[in-house]
Scaffold this motif. Structure first.
Motif, PDB file in Angstrom:
ATOM      1  N   ASP A  22       0.809  -1.206   0.000  1.00  0.00           N
ATOM      2  CA  ASP A  22       0.000   0.000   0.000  1.00  0.00           C
ATOM      3  C   ASP A  22       0.852   1.270   0.000  1.00  0.00           C
ATOM      4  OD1 ASP A  22      -2.203  -1.603  -0.023  1.00  0.00           O
ATOM      5  OD2 ASP A  22      -2.618  -1.415   2.107  1.00  0.00           O
ATOM      6  N   THR A  23       2.149   1.099   0.170  1.00  0.00           N
ATOM      7  CA  THR A  23       3.062   2.234   0.206  1.00  0.00           C
ATOM      8  C   THR A  23       2.956   3.096  -1.044  1.00  0.00           C
ATOM      9  OG1 THR A  23       4.597   1.064   1.622  1.00  0.00           O
ATOM     10  CG2 THR A  23       5.525   2.840   0.338  1.00  0.00           C
ATOM     11  N   ILE A  24       2.662   2.492  -2.176  1.00  0.00           N
ATOM     12  CA  ILE A  24       2.639   3.234  -3.442  1.00  0.00           C
ATOM     13  C   ILE A  24       1.242   3.362  -4.039  1.00  0.00           C
ATOM     14  CG2 ILE A  24       5.023   2.634  -3.979  1.00  0.00           C
ATOM     15  CD1 ILE A  24       3.905   0.526  -5.978  1.00  0.00           C
ATOM     16  N   LYS A  25       0.244   2.816  -3.387  1.00  0.00           N
ATOM     17  CA  LYS A  25      -1.105   2.766  -3.978  1.00  0.00           C
ATOM     18  C   LYS A  25      -1.650   4.145  -4.325  1.00  0.00           C
ATOM     19  CE  LYS A  25      -4.982  -0.188  -4.023  1.00  0.00           C
ATOM     20  NZ  LYS A  25      -5.392  -1.488  -3.641  1.00  0.00           N
ATOM     21  N   ASP A  26      -1.371   5.157  -3.505  1.00  0.00           N
ATOM     22  CA  ASP A  26      -1.900   6.490  -3.775  1.00  0.00           C
ATOM     23  C   ASP A  26      -1.232   7.166  -4.976  1.00  0.00           C
ATOM     24  OD1 ASP A  26       0.442   6.713  -2.066  1.00  0.00           O
ATOM     25  OD2 ASP A  26      -0.024   8.855  -1.910  1.00  0.00           O
ATOM     26  N   LEU A  27      -0.154   6.584  -5.477  1.00  0.00           N
ATOM     27  CA  LEU A  27       0.544   7.146  -6.647  1.00  0.00           C
ATOM     28  C   LEU A  27       0.111   6.465  -7.952  1.00  0.00           C
ATOM     29  CD1 LEU A  27       4.135   7.304  -5.127  1.00  0.00           C
ATOM     30  CD2 LEU A  27       2.515   9.193  -5.405  1.00  0.00           C
ATOM     31  N   GLU A  28      -0.805   5.548  -7.857  1.00  0.00           N
ATOM     32  CA  GLU A  28      -1.200   4.711  -8.985  1.00  0.00           C
ATOM     33  C   GLU A  28      -1.529   5.502 -10.253  1.00  0.00           C
ATOM     34  OE1 GLU A  28      -4.779   1.695  -9.245  1.00  0.00           O
ATOM     35  OE2 GLU A  28      -3.154   0.964  -7.982  1.00  0.00           O
ATOM     36  N   HIS A  29      -2.291   6.577 -10.123  1.00  0.00           N
ATOM     37  CA  HIS A  29      -2.734   7.328 -11.304  1.00  0.00           C
ATOM     38  C   HIS A  29      -2.023   8.662 -11.470  1.00  0.00           C
ATOM     39  CE1 HIS A  29      -5.797   4.355 -12.049  1.00  0.00           C
ATOM     40  NE2 HIS A  29      -6.168   4.443 -10.781  1.00  0.00           N
ATOM     41  N   ASP A  30      -1.167   9.010 -10.541  1.00  0.00           N
ATOM     42  CA  ASP A  30      -0.415  10.260 -10.606  1.00  0.00           C
ATOM     43  C   ASP A  30       1.016   9.973 -10.177  1.00  0.00           C
ATOM     44  OD1 ASP A  30       0.274  12.928 -10.847  1.00  0.00           O
ATOM     45  OD2 ASP A  30      -0.478  13.460  -8.852  1.00  0.00           O
ATOM     46  N   CYS A  31       1.711   9.221 -11.020  1.00  0.00           N
ATOM     47  CA  CYS A  31       3.003   8.672 -10.609  1.00  0.00           C
ATOM     48  C   CYS A  31       4.182   9.606 -10.828  1.00  0.00           C
ATOM     49  CB  CYS A  31       3.250   7.352 -11.338  1.00  0.00           C
ATOM     50  SG  CYS A  31       3.434   7.555 -13.128  1.00  0.00           S
ATOM     51  N   GLY A  32       4.030  10.621 -11.659  1.00  0.00           N
ATOM     52  CA  GLY A  32       5.160  11.508 -11.927  1.00  0.00           C
ATOM     53  C   GLY A  32       6.132  10.907 -12.930  1.00  0.00           C
ATOM     54  N   GLU A  33       7.392  11.258 -12.785  1.00  0.00           N
ATOM     55  CA  GLU A  33       8.441  10.833 -13.711  1.00  0.00           C
ATOM     56  C   GLU A  33       8.576   9.309 -13.724  1.00  0.00           C
ATOM     57  OE1 GLU A  33      13.144  11.979 -14.466  1.00  0.00           O
ATOM     58  OE2 GLU A  33      12.031  12.921 -12.835  1.00  0.00           O
ATOM     59  N   CYS A  34       8.592   8.755 -14.939  1.00  0.00           N
ATOM     60  CA  CYS A  34       8.552   7.301 -15.051  1.00  0.00           C
ATOM     61  C   CYS A  34       9.221   6.849 -16.350  1.00  0.00           C
ATOM     62  CB  CYS A  34       7.094   6.851 -15.034  1.00  0.00           C
ATOM     63  SG  CYS A  34       6.848   5.085 -14.948  1.00  0.00           S
ATOM     64  N   ALA A  35       9.955   5.755 -16.280  1.00  0.00           N
ATOM     65  CA  ALA A  35      10.535   5.141 -17.479  1.00  0.00           C
ATOM     66  C   ALA A  35       9.393   4.507 -18.281  1.00  0.00           C
ATOM     67  CB  ALA A  35      11.560   4.084 -17.080  1.00  0.00           C
ATOM     68  N   ALA A  36       9.730   3.916 -19.425  1.00  0.00           N
ATOM     69  CA  ALA A  36       8.711   3.265 -20.260  1.00  0.00           C
ATOM     70  C   ALA A  36       9.234   1.922 -20.747  1.00  0.00           C
ATOM     71  CB  ALA A  36       8.353   4.152 -21.441  1.00  0.00           C
ATOM     72  N   PHE A  37       8.327   0.964 -20.868  1.00  0.00           N
ATOM     73  CA  PHE A  37       8.678  -0.321 -21.464  1.00  0.00           C
ATOM     74  C   PHE A  37       8.607  -0.198 -22.979  1.00  0.00           C
ATOM     75  CE2 PHE A  37       6.807  -2.001 -17.385  1.00  0.00           C
ATOM     76  CZ  PHE A  37       7.976  -2.543 -16.893  1.00  0.00           C
ATOM     77  N   SER A  38       9.387  -1.014 -23.670  1.00  0.00           N
ATOM     78  CA  SER A  38       9.282  -1.055 -25.126  1.00  0.00           C
ATOM     79  C   SER A  38       7.912  -1.623 -25.497  1.00  0.00           C
ATOM     80  CB  SER A  38      10.388  -1.943 -25.715  1.00  0.00           C
ATOM     81  OG  SER A  38      10.142  -3.302 -25.381  1.00  0.00           O
TER      82      SER A  38
END
Length: 185
Positions: free
Chosen positions: A1-17
């Motif tokens: 649950d540590t990251i659950k509140d960031l689910e839809h507003d995650c900020g800077e993020c890498a991307a998968f191919s």
């Protein structure tokens, strides 16, 4: 649950191919390459398919009900993927930082790649704090007795090593549903 509140507003993020993302969409929460349909596993895994080892990091999608694996320096590498539990993306920099127990206002400098590397190479904040407190207590209690101090420091390190081994064992057992929930103390 540590990251659950960031689910839809995650900020800077890498991307998968595109290719990796197509396979990851087939993996359920808490799953990995073994959960891919049998007819695409070999193609998805490439040369790693026939190699030894468990390969649990390939096409890994985390779960809110399982412990987080050790964070590495990149969430998008084929053998060490860190796909979000419910979103079709890697863990964000903020999610990485939360799992490592950095305060939300902590600032990381550099490119996204550099930020992931800084967080992945870090010792979790609470672990570092607990080790420093234990070592400080040993040193404070034995300022005049260097031999006793060295022995107690060695004892603290042995206990810490055992605790780390226990954490690693729990991580290995996470597929069986044992262990802590992400972010639980």
């Amino acid at each position: 649950d540590t990251i659950k509140d960031l689910e839809h507003d995650c900020g800077e993020c890498a991307a998968f191919s595109k290719d990796r993302l197509a396979y990851l969409r087939l993996v359920p929460e808490g799953g990995n390459w073994r959960d891919l349909p049998e007819d695409v596993r070999m193609e998805a895994m490439g040369g790693a398919y026939g190699s030894g080892g468990g390969k649990v990091g390939f096409y890994r999608r985390l779960s809110y009900s399982q412990p987080s694996p050790t964070l590495v320096t990149s969430p998008v590498q084929k053998a060490t993927m860190m796909c979000h539990p419910t979103q079709d993306r890697p863990l964000s920099i903020q999610e990485y930082a939360r799992i490592q127990q950095f305060p939300d206002d902590w600032k990381f400098m550099g490119t996204s790649v550099a930020k992931y590397r800084q967080i992945g190479n870090a010792v979790p904040v609470q672990l570092a704090k607990n080790i420093s407190i234990a070592l400080s207590n040993v040193l404070d209690n034995d300022k005049n007795d260097n031999i006793s101090c060295a022995k107690k420091t060695e004892d603290v390190l042995k206990v810490t090593t055992k605790k780390i081994a226990t954490i690693q064992m729990i991580e290995k057992q996470r597929k069986d549903g044992h262990g802590l929930i992400i972010g639980e103390p």
